[in-house]
Design a protein around this motif. Sequence first.
Motif, mmCIF file in Angstrom:
data_model
loop_
_atom_site.group_PDB
_atom_site.id
_atom_site.type_symbol
_atom_site.label_atom_id
_atom_site.label_comp_id
_atom_site.label_asym_id
_atom_site.label_seq_id
_atom_site.Cartn_x
_atom_site.Cartn_y
_atom_site.Cartn_z
ATOM 1 N N ASP A 137 0.839 -1.192 0.000
ATOM 2 C CA ASP A 137 0.000 0.000 0.000
ATOM 3 C C ASP A 137 0.879 1.248 0.000
ATOM 4 O O ASP A 137 2.105 1.167 0.139
ATOM 5 C CB ASP A 137 -0.944 -0.028 1.200
ATOM 6 N N ALA A 138 0.235 2.415 -0.143
ATOM 7 C CA ALA A 138 0.978 3.670 -0.289
ATOM 8 C C ALA A 138 1.684 4.085 0.992
ATOM 9 O O ALA A 138 2.647 4.852 0.950
ATOM 10 C CB ALA A 138 0.025 4.778 -0.741
ATOM 11 N N ALA A 139 1.254 3.559 2.137
ATOM 12 C CA ALA A 139 1.845 3.975 3.415
ATOM 13 C C ALA A 139 2.984 3.069 3.866
ATOM 14 O O ALA A 139 3.660 3.362 4.852
ATOM 15 C CB ALA A 139 0.756 4.018 4.498
ATOM 16 N N ALA A 140 3.229 1.981 3.142
ATOM 17 C CA ALA A 140 4.229 0.987 3.592
ATOM 18 C C ALA A 140 5.612 1.621 3.750
ATOM 19 O O ALA A 140 6.353 1.303 4.685
ATOM 20 C CB ALA A 140 4.292 -0.187 2.619
ATOM 21 N N ASN A 141 5.955 2.521 2.856
ATOM 22 C CA ASN A 141 7.260 3.168 2.883
ATOM 23 C C ASN A 141 7.512 3.869 4.216
ATOM 24 O O ASN A 141 8.599 3.762 4.795
ATOM 25 C CB ASN A 141 7.330 4.169 1.723
ATOM 26 N N HIS A 142 6.498 4.595 4.721
ATOM 27 C CA HIS A 142 6.626 5.307 5.985
ATOM 28 C C HIS A 142 6.682 4.362 7.163
ATOM 29 O O HIS A 142 7.440 4.545 8.109
ATOM 30 C CB HIS A 142 5.424 6.233 6.204
ATOM 31 N N ARG A 143 5.817 3.330 7.073
ATOM 32 C CA ARG A 143 5.611 2.410 8.192
ATOM 33 C C ARG A 143 6.824 1.496 8.377
ATOM 34 O O ARG A 143 7.113 1.069 9.476
ATOM 35 C CB ARG A 143 4.382 1.566 7.811
ATOM 36 N N VAL A 202 13.536 -11.937 19.178
ATOM 37 C CA VAL A 202 12.955 -11.643 17.863
ATOM 38 C C VAL A 202 12.081 -10.396 17.924
ATOM 39 O O VAL A 202 11.415 -10.153 18.935
ATOM 40 C CB VAL A 202 12.120 -12.869 17.401
ATOM 41 N N ILE A 203 12.098 -9.599 16.843
ATOM 42 C CA ILE A 203 11.115 -8.510 16.706
ATOM 43 C C ILE A 203 10.187 -8.815 15.530
ATOM 44 O O ILE A 203 10.557 -9.545 14.593
ATOM 45 C CB ILE A 203 11.782 -7.118 16.498
ATOM 46 N N LEU A 204 8.979 -8.270 15.604
ATOM 47 C CA LEU A 204 7.972 -8.427 14.550
ATOM 48 C C LEU A 204 8.064 -7.229 13.612
ATOM 49 O O LEU A 204 8.035 -6.087 14.062
ATOM 50 C CB LEU A 204 6.574 -8.486 15.183
ATOM 51 N N LEU A 205 8.178 -7.481 12.310
ATOM 52 C CA LEU A 205 8.267 -6.389 11.340
ATOM 53 C C LEU A 205 7.273 -6.588 10.196
ATOM 54 O O LEU A 205 7.064 -7.722 9.726
ATOM 55 C CB LEU A 205 9.689 -6.274 10.758
ATOM 56 N N ASP A 206 6.715 -5.488 9.741
ATOM 57 C CA ASP A 206 5.742 -5.461 8.643
ATOM 58 C C ASP A 206 6.465 -5.700 7.312
ATOM 59 O O ASP A 206 7.457 -5.036 7.011
ATOM 60 C CB ASP A 206 5.093 -4.059 8.659
#
Lengths: 299, 299
Positions: free
Chosen positions: A147-153, B139-143
């Motif tokens: 999605d468009a917000a992935a870069n920020h997140r 471990v860390i959780l990442l998107d």
Amino acid sequence: MSQPTDAALVFLDPNYPAGRIADPTQPQILVTDEGLTRGDGVFETMLAVDGKVRKLGLHLNRLASSANICTLPIPPEQAWEAAIQTAVETLRKQRPEFTEMTVKLTATRGVSGMGSTCWVLATGVPESTIRQRENGVDVILLDKGHDAAANHRAPWLLMGAKTLSCAVNMSALRYAKAQGKDDVIFHTSEGRVLEGPTSTVLMVKIDQQTGVPTLITPRLETGVLPGTTQGAIFAGAEDSGWDLGYGPVTTEELLQMDAVWLVSSVRLITPVLSLDNQPMGQHPEITAKLTEFLLAGAH
Amino acid sequence: MSQPTDAALVFLDPNYPAGRIADPTQPQILVTDEGLTRGDGVFETMLAVDGKVRKLGLHLNRLASSANICTLPIPPEQAWEAAIQTAVETLRKQRPEFTEMTVKLTATRGVSGMGSTCWVLATGVPESTIRQRENGVDVILLDKGHDAAANHRAPWLLMGAKTLSCAVNMSALRYAKAQGKDDVIFHTSEGRVLEGPTSTVLMVKIDQQTGVPTLITPRLETGVLPGTTQGAIFAGAEDSGWDLGYGPVTTEELLQMDAVWLVSSVRLITPVLSLDNQPMGQHPEITAKLTEFLLAGAH
């Protein structure tokens, strides 16, 4: 693709201030280099005309920015500039008929614990690239999955860095070619226009009342690469008083544009002939104008 | 990382039926190989114990599947098997004290128009890997940036293929290390559990009434790599009558599991000590049982 003998290869090496010339037809990289084993590295592709690299500063800035996003220490600009000069001069001696050259900069993470591997490769410009500049390209729209917000997140996704991990970009191009098309424009999962696998998207919308064109490109916030060619064109256009716009642009809006181009350093300003089989407007006079802007903006 | 001299390198080469032995301490790869320039290639990492590669068939199947997803023609299994045998035997002669070896298979798209570049590299197992097996990992959780349906919608994203384009995986591991952690579990943008950068996630939920454990792993549909170690453990567990479950698992559910492991071919079954700083339950008796299943299932 030009043959390897039509190439000049120069490694950045602290022991060789002008760079270390190497033979591009011979193996030069260890199988344990993490550029190879992990796609862990960054690159830039530049155009040199009559021995002069275009937009050198913009490319060196973006290389440094990509390396920074990847936490990859790379040599200073002066070392790159010296190696670039050596590569271009070497290829000009070997192949004086090459008025245009592709000059590629690569920095990999190298072999674990031994520091980055950095080189400059100068080659001719492929015929197929020159043809696309002149003839334009048929393009399909493909979902990039995020999605468009992935870069920020999620900064660990390295959006905005030009990395060697381009398997998806190459896969998308193969997908297009299997459908008889030339290229791809990616969009987010919500349908926001992003970029091509190796290019930036430029659009023109002409005001129906006044006839005034607005030059538009997608916002960087969505995770697209900051295009050096787009940047140079916009700088030139701004100096000439053109209206500039920055996305978000949806794929529906893209299809309503008066004209669309894929721009990149070597293929330059390539008109999009069709998008998902829909013919797009052709404005050679605007393409010519954008080319002027590029030359003016490419300091 | 073991030194390059502690390695055996064998290229697949039609002129050498047992593979062509090469020096891993010398450059072997052209700078124009698209495995390097584009991260365009696939790989497998296997464990050999006492000269015998574990789960060889599962790895060769997955290599072929990855290559197929990438439309990358690779040599037949027999050629890989011969080169693997040569590499393992060569390293055993050089380093008879290596009871365990990492055996890595790589196939790149090669230099344009010249076919794939394929090799087998056998090395020792790093001390740090052995330590993590025994001590577990924080471990860390990442998107991962994409939603759970992206894999179905966009096959050009190459989810489910083990490609050389791993810059994001390496970046995520650096991100974890900068926070004093050892490893990462990725999730989708909706919070569905995916996988580690170099591992599969295994979980156990123990029924509070009956005390019966269920062994759980995320569904492949979300675009995770089919884990060969997970597959072998599940095969062994099923033969022993264990209850098996397949996600979707949310990150909230993950934190409620009785125990979590990261499993992979060389690091084996590594207990997760904590998730985003929350301590996780430790069940060495289940780890031992899973290890039994792995040995039984790793035909």
